[in-house]
Design an enzyme around this catalytic site. Structure first.
Site, PDB file in Angstrom:
ATOM      1  N   ASP A 197      32.884  34.443 -59.132  1.00  0.00           N
ATOM      2  CA  ASP A 197      33.268  35.618 -60.116  1.00  0.00           C
ATOM      3  C   ASP A 197      32.568  35.665 -61.368  1.00  0.00           C
ATOM      4  OD1 ASP A 197      35.696  37.849 -60.716  1.00  0.00           O
ATOM      5  OD2 ASP A 197      35.131  36.815 -62.687  1.00  0.00           O
ATOM      6  N   ILE A 198      32.151  36.798 -61.863  1.00  0.00           N
ATOM      7  CA  ILE A 198      31.109  36.927 -63.010  1.00  0.00           C
ATOM      8  C   ILE A 198      32.271  36.904 -64.269  1.00  0.00           C
ATOM      9  CG2 ILE A 198      29.435  38.282 -64.769  1.00  0.00           C
ATOM     10  CD1 ILE A 198      28.510  39.374 -61.933  1.00  0.00           C
ATOM     11  N   GLU A 211      32.950  42.413 -59.175  1.00  0.00           N
ATOM     12  CA  GLU A 211      32.162  41.311 -59.647  1.00  0.00           C
ATOM     13  C   GLU A 211      32.357  40.109 -59.016  1.00  0.00           C
ATOM     14  OE1 GLU A 211      35.739  41.188 -62.559  1.00  0.00           O
ATOM     15  OE2 GLU A 211      34.583  43.027 -61.194  1.00  0.00           O
TER      16      GLU A 211
END
Length: 523
Positions: free
Chosen positions: A397-398, A440
């Site tokens: 995950d960003i 994301e």
């Protein structure tokens, strides 16, 4: 942990999009079959419109109008006069209606004739023009109670359908013109049979290799065409914009198809492609345009036909005839019809492959999507269990991606996702499956990889991302770094586990990484 409503919405949106793509693929398949089965415009339209309505998710009657050589075709027939007025408005300003568009029929500036499309409370519609080349042949309209939102995928699909209809209607018109001439010839039945056999041979396939093979075999097998048992199909190479050999029959051994040097622009095939016209040569020994002489070939003539699809030449069909044997106008007409059918079949395959690709890949990043991930995950779990090999799965995950979108805008968010996807391609192996899971979030499936090996690779990826100079939508460096958090799970060698359970465990590891401060790998 309660379900994430954002992820649930994304899943629902994905399912909706996938269902739409499946309906569109089904329509394309049915349309390909109909073009070979039906030789009448009215029957074709009557059978096609319900499939089109299903693909667009509407149960309302689709309005259709076309101007034919022998009259008009209107659906419903009771509204023929009003639809003819709409057609006149479209013809008066063809560029304004060239692309499919959503129209509010009561909006200021809307041509008054279009008001005929307002029916029973439907004050809006989707309008797609049916055309061939620059000629407007008709239109189709989808009534709506609210102004529809036309997505790029839907616009592409409607444009393909309208262009295919235009090609079909124009082909039918040309076939009728040929029919009047064929009635004056003694061999009319055999000529029609030849065209039909070739069309039938290529109509059912949605695979490029199969169409190329079936087309050459079917064309060269027609005695009525008086062809030598030799021929080739050249397709345009998009990287070099040059013609390269894709398939051949009966030619002396040489380089494999696809590896031979590209045709010169001034050879016979180049002339046909550049001029978009049929090139006929009586002798390869006497014609200066014949530039490529194969050893061991007896003297011969050529007929080269351009393969045109959607106003572009996508290749040429090169056929061999006896030396000094000039094809008759009837034979050239038949070959032209066959070339049109072949070009349409090749374009159908290309569009089918594109839509199939979109159904398995994320349209923004080009990475695999959740649909492909589920397929590959099930395959790799079975393979790992059968051969007792380890399998690693990472969920990443960003970090603080919402802040990137909120601060710099969604265009910059998309730019970050695109750069991140490129980093994944550079850092991960070709055997790994990198998928955009949603928003994301990404997943990385790593076959033949144990936990320690996966941690090394993912830590290297994490560091590469943290050090990468990401840029905004205008190409300017972002003022703060972009980092990722990674959760890792290993399927031990010889074990089996449902794919959903493996994803859930990797997701839990991801939440541990985020809870521990982000920008790290947790397993």
């Amino acid at each position: 942990m309660p379900p994430d409503p954002h992820r649930r919405d994304l899943a629902q949106q994905f399912d909706t999009l996938l269902a739409l793509k499946n309906r569109q693929l089904e329509v394309i398949k049915e349309l390909s079959l109909l073009t070979a089965e039906v030789a009448d415009e009215r029957t074709f339209v009557a059978r096609m419109l319900p499939f089109l309505g299903s693909s667009l998710g509407t149960e309302e009657e689709i309005l259709f109008y076309a101007r034919l050589a022998d009259g008009e075709l209107a659906r419903p027939e009771s509204a023929a006069e009003q639809l003819a007025a709409v057609f006149a408005a479209v013809q008066a300003d063809p560029e304004a209606f060239r692309q499919p568009r959503a129209i509010s029929l009561a909006a200021p500036g809307t041509p008054p004739a279009l008001a005929a499309l307002a029916r029973g409370g439907f004050g809006h519609c989707l309008l797609a023009t049916v055309y061939h080349g620059d000629a407007v042949l008709g239109f189709l309209a989808v009534p709506a109670r609210q102004l529809p939102v036309l997505t790029p995928d839907e616009a592409l699909f409607l444009r393909y359908m309208s262009e295919t209809l235009g090609v079909f209607l124009r082909t039918i018109r040309r076939n009728r013109e040929f029919s009047s001439a064929r009635r004056q010839l003694e061999r009319s039945f055999r000529e029609l049979s030849a065209v039909y056999e070739v069309s039938r041979a290529i109509s059912g396939a949605l695979d490029l290799e199969a169409i190329l093979d079936q087309a050459l075999d079917a064309i060269l097998g027609q005695e009525i065409l008086v062809l030598a048992a030799r021929g080739a199909i050249f397709l345009n190479d998009p990287t070099s914009n040059r013609l390269r050999l894709a398939r051949q029959r009966g030619l002396p051994p040489g380089a494999p198809a696809g590896t031979e040097p590209a045709c010169p622009d001034d050879c016979l095939c180049g002339q046909a492609a550049r001029g978009e016209l049929i090139v006929s040569s009586l002798s390869d020994q006497e014609d200066p345009g014949h530039r490529h002489h194969r050893p061991g070939m007896p003297p011969h003539g050529h007929v080269v036909l351009p393969l045109r699809a959607r106003s572009q030449v996508i290749g040429v069909l090169c056929l061999y005839v006896a030396e000094h044997q000039e094809p008759t106008p009837s034979q050239l007409n038949m070959l032209s019809a066959i070339a049109n059918q072949l070009a349409m079949a090749l374009e159908n395959v290309r569009l089918y492959e594109r839509i199939h690709h979109l159904s398995l890949h994320d349209p923004l990043t080009g990475l695999a999507n959740r649909n492909m991930l589920q397929l590959r995950l099930a395959e790799e779990i079975k393979r790992a269990s059968r051969f007792e090999e380890p399998l690693a799965l990472a969920m990443l995950d960003i970090d603080h991606f919402k802040a990137v979108n909120d601060t710099f805008g969604h265009a910059t968010g998309d730019a970050v996702l695109l750069e991140l996807a490129d980093l994944f391609r550079e850092e991960m192996r070709a055997s790994d499956v990198v998928a955009r899971y949603g928003g994301e979030e990404f997943t990385i499936l790593m076959p033949h990889t144990d936990l320690a090996q996966a941690q090394v690779a993912l830590e290297r990826l994490r560091q590469r991302v943290a050090e990468h100079p990401f840029r905004d939508a205008q190409g300017r460096p972002l003022p703060r770094p972009v980092t990722i958090s990674i959760g890792l799970r290993q399927l031990p060698a010889g074990r089996t586990l449902p794919g959903a359970a493996l994803l859930e465990e990797a997701d839990r590891a991801l939440y541990q990484a985020k809870a521990a401060g982000r920008n790290r790998v947790c397993s």
